[in-house]
Design a protein around this motif. Structure first.
Motif: not given
Length: 112
Positions: A11-13, A16-19, A91-96, A101-105
């Motif tokens: 959440a912090t990352e 702080n993301s540029e996106e 931003f949406s692409l980053m979140m997707n 990644i979470l879904g795959e895990v």
């Protein structure tokens, strides 16, 4: 590090993301222009309506599709609206990607 600490770190990352920073900055600028804000809200409402129809398997008529495309063209011709859409998309692409990644895990949707 436990999973909760990792989630907080993620959440912090994201915060702080540029996106996200770019998206929030352009969003603040856009919010000061009521005409562009209204145009973006109208476009997003039409986009949502189109996506809902697609999900429900409803037919989307050419007139509605044309309206959405025309509104998109108008928005892309305005530099501020175009910047907003591009920042929102990044931003949406980053979140997707993060959701993927979470879904795959955790194998979402996999019954194994």
């Amino acid at each position: 590090m436990n999973v909760y600490d990792a989630a907080r770190a993620l959440a912090t990352e994201i915060k702080n993301s540029e996106e996200l920073k770019q998206y929030e900055a352009i969003k603040a600028t856009v919010s000061q222009n009521s005409e562009i804000t209204e145009m973006i809200n109208d476009f997003q409402a039409k986009q949502m309506e189109m996506q809902t129809k697609q999900i429900l398997g409803q037919e989307i008529d050419e007139e509605f599709t044309g309206q959405v495309q025309q509104l998109y063209g108008i928005m892309m011709s305005d530099p501020l609206a175009a910047q907003y859409l591009q920042a929102e998309l990044r931003f949406s692409l980053m979140m997707n990607d993060i959701y993927k990644i979470l879904g795959e895990v955790i194998n979402l949707g996999n019954n194994q």
